[in-house]
Write a protein that holds these residues in place. Structure first.
Motif, PDB file in Angstrom:
ATOM      1  N   UNK A 176       0.828  -1.201   0.000  1.00 49.59           N
ATOM      2  CA  UNK A 176       0.000   0.000   0.000  1.00 49.59           C
ATOM      3  C   UNK A 176       0.866   1.255   0.000  1.00 49.59           C
ATOM      4  N   UNK A 177       1.973   1.218   0.714  1.00 55.25           N
ATOM      5  CA  UNK A 177       2.882   2.363   0.753  1.00 55.25           C
ATOM      6  C   UNK A 177       3.438   2.663  -0.627  1.00 55.25           C
ATOM      7  N   UNK A 178       3.703   1.623  -1.408  1.00 56.09           N
ATOM      8  CA  UNK A 178       4.243   1.823  -2.753  1.00 56.09           C
ATOM      9  C   UNK A 178       3.221   2.425  -3.708  1.00 56.09           C
ATOM     10  N   UNK A 179       1.938   2.320  -3.360  1.00 52.63           N
ATOM     11  CA  UNK A 179       0.901   2.851  -4.235  1.00 52.63           C
ATOM     12  C   UNK A 179       0.952   4.368  -4.350  1.00 52.63           C
TER      13      UNK A 179
ATOM     14  N   UNK B  24       8.585   4.497   6.008  1.00 54.76           N
ATOM     15  CA  UNK B  24       9.798   3.992   5.355  1.00 54.76           C
ATOM     16  C   UNK B  24       9.536   3.665   3.890  1.00 54.76           C
ATOM     17  N   UNK B  25       8.496   2.881   3.630  1.00 55.04           N
ATOM     18  CA  UNK B  25       8.280   2.411   2.259  1.00 55.04           C
ATOM     19  C   UNK B  25       7.470   3.387   1.411  1.00 55.04           C
ATOM     20  N   UNK B  26       6.824   4.371   2.031  1.00 53.07           N
ATOM     21  CA  UNK B  26       6.228   5.457   1.251  1.00 53.07           C
ATOM     22  C   UNK B  26       7.334   6.277   0.605  1.00 53.07           C
ATOM     23  N   UNK B  27       8.436   6.423   1.336  1.00 51.60           N
ATOM     24  CA  UNK B  27       9.585   7.101   0.748  1.00 51.60           C
ATOM     25  C   UNK B  27      10.125   6.352  -0.454  1.00 51.60           C
ATOM     26  N   UNK B  28      10.182   5.024  -0.362  1.00 49.11           N
ATOM     27  CA  UNK B  28      10.620   4.215  -1.493  1.00 49.11           C
ATOM     28  C   UNK B  28       9.661   4.370  -2.672  1.00 49.11           C
TER      29      UNK B  28
END
Length: 274
Positions: free
Chosen positions: A64-67, A143-147
């Motif tokens: 979801x963060x990558x979305x 963390x993974x929203x930044x990615x």
């Protein structure tokens, strides 16, 4: 601050209104729970359902963060992001608004999965664990929203990103121990998994959710919550430090690439970008 708040509210509203996507994101994790639950039925794991549910929750928050990348590219193609970027506001604020909204949505989905998980037998022995779990989800989301934002700033079309996203999501999740224990992987893939940030994320979150923070190093190793590198034991708490380090790296890369990205070159299809 107004820009950050406005983008945050806009993305949250979009998440709430897309009911089909929301329902699907809640159904799929429990499909994985049904399919993979038998894999974790070992003598070492007391509650295989909770053990797997912790991994599924982490994987869902990660995906979801990558979305954020998909929504950023769609906003750019539609013209919304370009209008925001030409307004008298800094790109850093826009980047933070995107990251915070993605982290909020990812955390919300993780919490919803855990709420449903209580009906499948999930239990916490201490009420404080709920706050620790939510705090861990927020950290993972950031963390993974930044990615995700970093990837959005690098690709040139939405179709290209779909390929990039699958190339990131599949190996990151299936080589992290979220669905399949790392001990079951071939030696080569097991070695590769140690370079996967999701491996440490899964171990860290699973330790908190299963309330295994008081175990010895031997106990953590037996459950796959710690890793032995030639005698050096990476405990779940060291995994937390590793996650924070990756988070700092991803946030730096995301904000730096977003500030310098040329969004005029992003198109919906490769043909349209020529």
């Amino acid at each position: 601050m107004r820009t950050i708040t406005a983008l945050w509210l806009r993305n949250i509203r979009g998440f709430v209104r897309d009911r089909v996507k929301l329902i699907t994101s809640l159904v799929i994790p429990f499909f994985f729970l049904y399919v993979f639950s038998s894999i974790f039925k070992t003598d070492q794991v007391e509650d295989p359902t909770a053990f797997l549910l912790a991994g599924i929750t982490v994987a869902t928050v990660f995906q979801t963060s990558l979305n954020i990348a998909t929504s950023t590219i769609d906003d750019t193609v539609s013209g919304f992001m370009k209008e925001v970027l030409v307004s008298p506001t800094s790109r850093l604020q826009v980047a933070l608004g995107q990251i915070l909204s993605a982290a909020t949505i990812a955390t919300a989905q993780g919490v919803l999965i855990l709420i449903i998980g209580f009906f499948t037998g999930l239990r916490f022995d201490h009420w404080q664990t709920i706050f620790y779990v939510v705090a861990a989800l927020i950290l993972i989301g950031l963390v993974f929203s930044g990615l995700g934002l970093f990837l959005a700033s690098m690709v040139k079309s939405s179709s290209t990103f779909q390929v990039v996203q699958q190339a990131v999501v599949l190996p990151f999740t299936f080589l992290s121990g979220a669905y399949i224990p790392i001990e079951f992987l071939p030696k080569v893939l097991k070695f590769v998994s140690y370079f996967n940030p999701m491996t440490y994320t899964t171990a860290f979150f699973r330790t908190i959710m299963l309330e295994k923070g008081g175990l010895t190093q031997a106990g953590w190793l037996k459950l796959g919550l710690a890793f032995d590198f030639n005698g050096f034991i990476v405990t779940p708490w060291i995994s937390g430090v590793v996650i924070a380090a990756f988070g700092g790296l991803f946030l730096f890369l995301a904000t730096n690439s977003f500030v310098h990205a040329d969004f005029n070159k992003i198109s919906r299809t490769p043909a349209a970008g020529k």
